[in-house]
Write an enzyme that holds these catalytic residues in place. Sequence first.
Site, PDB file in Angstrom:
ATOM      1  N   HIS A 168     -10.458  -1.929 -10.346  1.00  0.00           N
ATOM      2  CA  HIS A 168     -11.196  -1.113  -9.380  1.00  0.00           C
ATOM      3  C   HIS A 168     -12.694  -1.097  -9.643  1.00  0.00           C
ATOM      4  O   HIS A 168     -13.423  -0.336  -8.993  1.00  0.00           O
ATOM      5  CB  HIS A 168     -10.636   0.306  -9.287  1.00  0.00           C
ATOM      6  N   GLU A 205     -16.027  -1.784  -3.229  1.00  0.00           N
ATOM      7  CA  GLU A 205     -15.567  -0.461  -3.628  1.00  0.00           C
ATOM      8  C   GLU A 205     -16.234   0.528  -2.689  1.00  0.00           C
ATOM      9  O   GLU A 205     -17.377   0.316  -2.245  1.00  0.00           O
ATOM     10  CB  GLU A 205     -15.919  -0.145  -5.081  1.00  0.00           C
ATOM     11  N   ALA A 206     -15.510   1.603  -2.369  1.00  0.00           N
ATOM     12  CA  ALA A 206     -15.992   2.542  -1.355  1.00  0.00           C
ATOM     13  C   ALA A 206     -15.758   3.981  -1.791  1.00  0.00           C
ATOM     14  O   ALA A 206     -14.927   4.268  -2.655  1.00  0.00           O
ATOM     15  CB  ALA A 206     -15.294   2.284  -0.020  1.00  0.00           C
ATOM     16  N   ASP A 217     -12.995  -6.990 -10.168  1.00  0.00           N
ATOM     17  CA  ASP A 217     -11.944  -7.406  -9.228  1.00  0.00           C
ATOM     18  C   ASP A 217     -12.309  -8.745  -8.594  1.00  0.00           C
ATOM     19  O   ASP A 217     -11.468  -9.650  -8.481  1.00  0.00           O
ATOM     20  CB  ASP A 217     -11.752  -6.354  -8.140  1.00  0.00           C
ATOM     21  N   ASP A 221     -15.153  -8.218  -3.016  1.00  0.00           N
ATOM     22  CA  ASP A 221     -14.239  -7.081  -3.178  1.00  0.00           C
ATOM     23  C   ASP A 221     -15.057  -5.789  -3.204  1.00  0.00           C
ATOM     24  O   ASP A 221     -15.686  -5.465  -4.205  1.00  0.00           O
ATOM     25  CB  ASP A 221     -13.412  -7.214  -4.459  1.00  0.00           C
ATOM     26  N   ASP A 232     -10.861  -5.235   3.107  1.00  0.00           N
ATOM     27  CA  ASP A 232     -12.314  -5.194   2.928  1.00  0.00           C
ATOM     28  C   ASP A 232     -13.055  -5.474   4.227  1.00  0.00           C
ATOM     29  O   ASP A 232     -13.956  -4.719   4.603  1.00  0.00           O
ATOM     30  CB  ASP A 232     -12.740  -6.210   1.860  1.00  0.00           C
TER      31      ASP A 232
END
Length: 339
Positions: A278, A115-116, A283, A113, A212
Amino acid sequence: MASEFDPDDHDDSLLRLSLPNLSLLSLDDSPSSTNSTAVSSMTVDQLRSRLAALNLPVDGKKEKLKSRLRSALKSQRLALERARMAEEELSEDDDDDDAADGSQPYAYYCVMDFEATCERDAQDYPNEIIEFPVVLVDGATHEVAAEFHQYVRPVINPTLTDFCKELTGITQLQVDSAQTFPDVLKDLESWLSKHDTPPFRNIVFVTDGPWDLRDFFRKQLSHSNANRPPSDPPLQRPEYLSRFVDLRKLVAVTYGAKRRKITDTLSWMGMEFEGREHSGIDDARNIARILMWIMKDGVAVRDNALIVKRRKGGRHGRSRGDRSEGENDGEDEWSIEYF
């Protein structure tokens, strides 16, 4: 670095067996992708000869011939992949959805998962991956076996927005002290090598939805390649990130339920979210809990999604089940084919 998945790298006897009417090119001289130099450098006579061997029209100008050949090669590769997946399904001891003996089709399941980088209300933001977590679930024990977790230093927008920091809990110091994405991907492959040998066919990746691997990974490849020295080969999508389990879809199809976000799926299963929403690693851990729940419920978890590369601006429309290229050249884009 693992190369982009190309079914031409595999034994083509399966396709000849399963698809007897499909005329395959020699694997020694067939291009490895629809943008290959091999097609681009062919003469008109060579293009027409190759098209004639495939029983395809040979009329038109050179660019039209090249586009037609690329489309044919793309269709062949997709057909080969479908045939290989069908063969794998037939080889399973149990063809239904239940794993009565508790075994799973894969040795390990890598729950991912990302995050960006992001900004509030910015739909077309050039997202860069800044957290890369993977939770490894053992297919035999249905328990967590290991974890991989690294932050990633962004290069397009190296300073995180206030919104991004608030949403993800990631600090500027964490990304400033991290490696860039190509190096983190190398570290991931070194970590995977502790559990399987490349190209990691005993491992399948698992995500909550298509975003993703279809969107964030695609954008990241584009950003990373834009900043690579011209002498370096482009970073490509590895084979092991081309086929994956869309867990949100699998749960919906298996249990006849609507697609739910992570917290709602956990609640439906009688569990609560643990950690910070998040946060990539939290996650991933909670998605892994969903995965382990359905494994222990007797469901055989197989990959159900394939990343397909196609061309933007093709003349022909595409339905959900038709991901082949159009006749016109254009910019590459990625889509998901579910099965």
